[in-house]
Motif scaffolding. Structure first.
Motif, short mmCIF file in Angstrom:
data_model
loop_
_atom_site.label_atom_id
_atom_site.label_comp_id
_atom_site.label_asym_id
_atom_site.label_seq_id
_atom_site.Cartn_x
_atom_site.Cartn_y
_atom_site.Cartn_z
N SER A 136 30.85 47.24 26.48
CA SER A 136 32.28 47.15 27.09
C SER A 136 32.99 48.50 27.11
N ALA A 137 32.76 49.28 26.24
CA ALA A 137 33.55 50.77 26.20
C ALA A 137 33.32 51.46 27.37
N ARG A 138 32.18 51.56 28.06
CA ARG A 138 31.69 52.42 29.33
C ARG A 138 32.30 51.60 30.29
N ALA A 139 32.23 50.08 30.41
CA ALA A 139 32.90 49.37 31.64
C ALA A 139 34.37 49.76 31.45
N ALA A 140 34.96 49.81 30.27
CA ALA A 140 36.44 49.84 30.26
C ALA A 140 36.76 51.38 30.87
N GLU A 141 36.08 52.34 30.55
CA GLU A 141 36.26 53.63 31.09
C GLU A 141 36.10 53.85 32.63
N SER A 142 35.17 53.14 33.17
CA SER A 142 34.77 53.06 34.68
C SER A 142 36.14 52.45 35.29
N ILE A 143 36.64 51.35 34.87
CA ILE A 143 37.83 50.84 35.20
C ILE A 143 39.12 51.82 35.25
N ARG A 144 39.28 52.60 34.02
CA ARG A 144 40.24 53.57 33.81
C ARG A 144 40.38 54.63 34.97
N THR A 145 38.93 54.97 35.12
CA THR A 145 38.61 56.25 36.05
C THR A 145 38.98 55.60 37.28
N HIS A 146 38.40 54.55 38.01
CA HIS A 146 38.44 54.53 39.38
C HIS A 146 39.59 53.48 39.95
N TRP A 147 40.18 52.71 39.19
CA TRP A 147 41.17 51.73 39.56
C TRP A 147 42.29 52.28 40.34
N SER A 148 42.98 53.34 40.10
CA SER A 148 44.14 53.89 41.00
C SER A 148 43.57 53.91 42.47
N ALA A 149 42.11 54.53 42.50
CA ALA A 149 41.84 54.81 43.94
C ALA A 149 41.38 53.53 44.50
N LEU A 150 41.06 52.51 43.83
CA LEU A 150 40.75 51.28 44.41
C LEU A 150 42.03 50.74 44.85
N ARG A 151 42.93 50.74 44.26
CA ARG A 151 44.21 49.89 44.50
C ARG A 151 45.01 50.76 45.80
N ARG A 152 44.65 52.22 45.93
CA ARG A 152 45.14 52.96 47.12
C ARG A 152 44.35 52.39 48.40
N SER A 153 43.22 52.32 48.18
CA SER A 153 42.43 51.87 49.31
C SER A 153 42.73 50.49 49.98
N LEU A 154 43.28 49.71 49.43
CA LEU A 154 43.79 48.22 49.95
C LEU A 154 42.64 47.24 50.24
N ILE A 155 41.40 47.71 49.46
CA ILE A 155 40.23 47.06 49.62
C ILE A 155 40.59 45.67 48.75
N LEU A 156 41.44 45.46 47.88
CA LEU A 156 41.93 44.45 47.23
C LEU A 156 42.77 43.40 47.99
N ARG A 157 43.30 43.79 49.32
CA ARG A 157 43.66 42.70 50.11
C ARG A 157 42.80 41.64 50.60
N ALA A 158 41.47 41.94 50.48
CA ALA A 158 40.28 40.99 51.10
C ALA A 158 40.10 40.04 49.96
N GLN A 159 40.06 38.57 50.24
CA GLN A 159 39.93 37.74 49.12
C GLN A 159 38.77 37.70 48.34
N ILE A 160 37.71 38.08 49.14
CA ILE A 160 36.35 38.16 48.49
C ILE A 160 36.27 39.38 47.33
N SER A 161 36.81 40.46 47.98
CA SER A 161 36.66 41.82 47.13
C SER A 161 37.76 41.48 45.83
N ARG A 162 38.83 41.07 46.31
CA ARG A 162 40.12 40.69 45.00
C ARG A 162 39.33 39.85 44.00
N ALA A 163 38.67 38.66 44.41
CA ALA A 163 38.12 37.82 43.39
C ALA A 163 37.09 38.59 42.63
N MET A 164 36.15 39.45 43.13
CA MET A 164 35.18 39.93 42.50
C MET A 164 35.67 41.08 41.56
N LEU A 165 36.59 41.91 42.02
CA LEU A 165 36.93 43.13 41.25
C LEU A 165 38.14 42.67 40.19
#
Length: 519
Positions: free
Chosen positions: A361-390
């Motif tokens: 889980s430590a590696r998973a948490a680091e991946s989240i910290r590294t990429h989450w801001s870019a993910l939010r800026r991409s607006l991919i989370l506006r899609a319900q299927i992607s939002r649910a998954m991520l």
């Protein structure tokens, strides 16, 4: 030419290239263009683009522009995003259109265009293609190429251009383009998920009626495939797989030169099976599809499959660590510009699946910290299927880290994310939120609440046909129950997971319910 007429496209490409090599000082444009067409029919999009660009030399302005458009289209559809966007920028400048520089700019443009269409509505007066000037058809086709070419890469930018395509297609009234535009609109509407399902289905129905009347098999296949996309985005997995199978059959039987459409059907079919937990079927079909994509330089298909579903192959073989290298290699070949794409989002999700399977889980948490801001800026989370998954993935990591470190600070955010998923009122989304809250209750030591939430999640996910998810809730509930009754519940869950060829059911459960009681 005879090889082309008999659909021997690879053979035709060899002979066109030989003709060009035999007389390199006198290379007629017609041979370059013919070579581009047979390479496109053979599914070699990047090579076809190079041939079309060679065919531009000495061409009249209008023909040269169309060849440049075709080159850009094939590059985008084959996943060569950076080269495709560079060519596309040139084409757009020449016809007086431009692409917003950021996803936020594309969203603003899309909102404005959708507002305009809501006022105008979606009527049209039919016209034959021959009635329309070539320059007008070119503008429509450019907008369509951007919408299709970026639809499974940068969906907000694609949606903006599709809105332009829809407006122009309706104004022109040419039936095939209107049918495709209405179908595409349904797919982009369905990004919002279950709440817009009736509207998206109505658009698909209109598109199908037009496609049937047109008698054009490629338009029928396109609309059927888009119906599959709509069903996927609204949680109807079997309906999605059925629609894609029908579209794939039409393409194989009655169409040529539709590598992207065929690959999209195959990719979404595997997506649907993966979400439902039919991992064995995915891993049986996947190697041949990856080999085919790599053989013809289809970077889009190869990358999308590798970062989205192929991580199950090393898990099934008992070597999950190999999944990291395969995903990293796939992303290394992908676009280096143009922002954070769906492929990056799917890769993040796949890497965290492997982390949770391995208990890292430590590696998973680091991946989240590294990429989450870019993910939010991409607006991919506006899609319900992607939002649910991520969002579910993020919440699971927060819970797992709280259990590992003893620091419960992240549990409040995990609970907030879970409740936001439950409010979406779609079983495939809400069930995952319930599962997260059950894990939060486990970390906090409230076994009774955890038991109830795991049971609720199991029922909800069963209704949504998310079989591995539901089996994971059942497994963990059985562990909480204990005794003979609990052992029987665990055994039923293990049987479901093992039936998919997965060698270690408990580690699979840790992907979906990463906190469980000791034996």
């Amino acid at each position: 030419d005879r090889a082309t007429r008999t659909l021997a496209f690879e053979r035709a490409a060899q002979m066109y290239r030989l003709a060009l090599a035999l007389d390199p000082t006198n290379q007629p444009r017609t041979i370059h263009i013919a070579l581009g067409e047979v390479l496109a029919n053979a599914g070699r999009g990047a090579e076809a683009a190079d041939a079309f660009l060679s065919g531009m030399v000495g061409a009249p302005a209008g023909e040269a522009l169309d060849l440049e458009r075709r080159a850009a289209r094939h590059l985008l559809l084959a996943g060569h995003i950076d080269r495709g966007l560079a060519l596309l920028a040139s084409v757009l400048r020449q016809i007086g259109m431009r692409m917003p520089a950021t996803p936020a700019g594309a969203l603003w443009s899309l909102t404005w265009r959708r507002s305009w269409m809501a006022i105008r509505r979606l009527g049209h007066r039919e016209r034959a293609e021959a009635e329309l000037p070539a320059s007008r058809l070119l503008e429509i086709d450019v907008a369509a190429d951007v919408g299709n070419g970026l639809g499974l890469t940068a969906p907000i930018r694609a949606a903006d251009f599709h809105a332009r395509y829809l407006r122009m297609a309706l104004a022109a009234g040419e039936p095939r383009r209107v049918a495709r535009a209405l179908a595409g609109e349904a797919a982009f509407v369905a990004i919002a998920g279950v709440k817009v399902m009736a509207r998206a289905d109505a658009l698909i129905a209109r598109a199908q009626a037009l496609a049937e009347r047109s008698g054009d098999p490629s338009t029928r296949a396109f609309v059927l495939g888009t119906a599959g996309t709509v069903a996927f985005q609204t949680g109807r997995w079997q309906q999605s797989a059925d629609a894609f199978q029908q579209a794939e059959q039409i393409i194989r039987d009655r169409c040529t030169g539709h590598r992207w459409e065929l690959a999209t059907c195959q990719i979404f079919t595997l997506f649907s099976h993966t979400v439902r937990g039919s991992v064995r079927e995915v891993t049986q079909r996947l190697p041949a599809l990856l080999e085919e994509a790599n053989a013809c330089g289809d970077l889009f298909s190869a990358t999308t499959l590798q970062v989205s579903v192929a991580f199950w192959l090393p898990i099934m073989r008992g070597e999950p660590e190999l999944g990291y290298r395969a995903i990293e290699d796939a992303l290394a070949r992908w676009s280096t510009g143009g922002g954070f794409h769906l492929q990056h989002a799917n890769a993040l999700n796949a890497l965290i699946h492997i982390d949770l399977y391995r208990g890292d889980s430590a590696r998973a948490a680091e991946s989240i910290r590294t990429h989450w801001s870019a993910l939010r800026r991409s607006l991919i989370l506006r899609a319900q299927i992607s939002r649910a998954m991520l969002l579910t993935t993020r919440a699971r990591v927060l819970v797992t880290e709280a259990a590992r470190t003893g620091d419960h600070t992240g549990l409040a955010e995990a609970t907030r994310l879970a409740r936001s998923l439950e409010r979406e009122r779609a079983d495939h989304v809400a069930g995952q939120g319930l599962g997260v809250r059950a894990c939060v209750a486990m970390v906090r030591g409230d076994r009774e609440l955890a038991m109830q939430l795991f049971a609720d999640a199991e029922k909800t996910l069963d209704r949504a046909e998310l079989n591995l998810h539901a089996a994971s809730m059942r497994y963990t509930r059985g562990r909480l129950l204990g005794g003979d009754e609990g052992a029987a519940v665990v055994a039923r869950a293990e049987a479901i997971i093992s039936a998919q060829g997965l060698p270690d059911p408990e580690r699979v459960v840790r992907i979906y319910a990463p906190v469980m009681p000791e034996r």
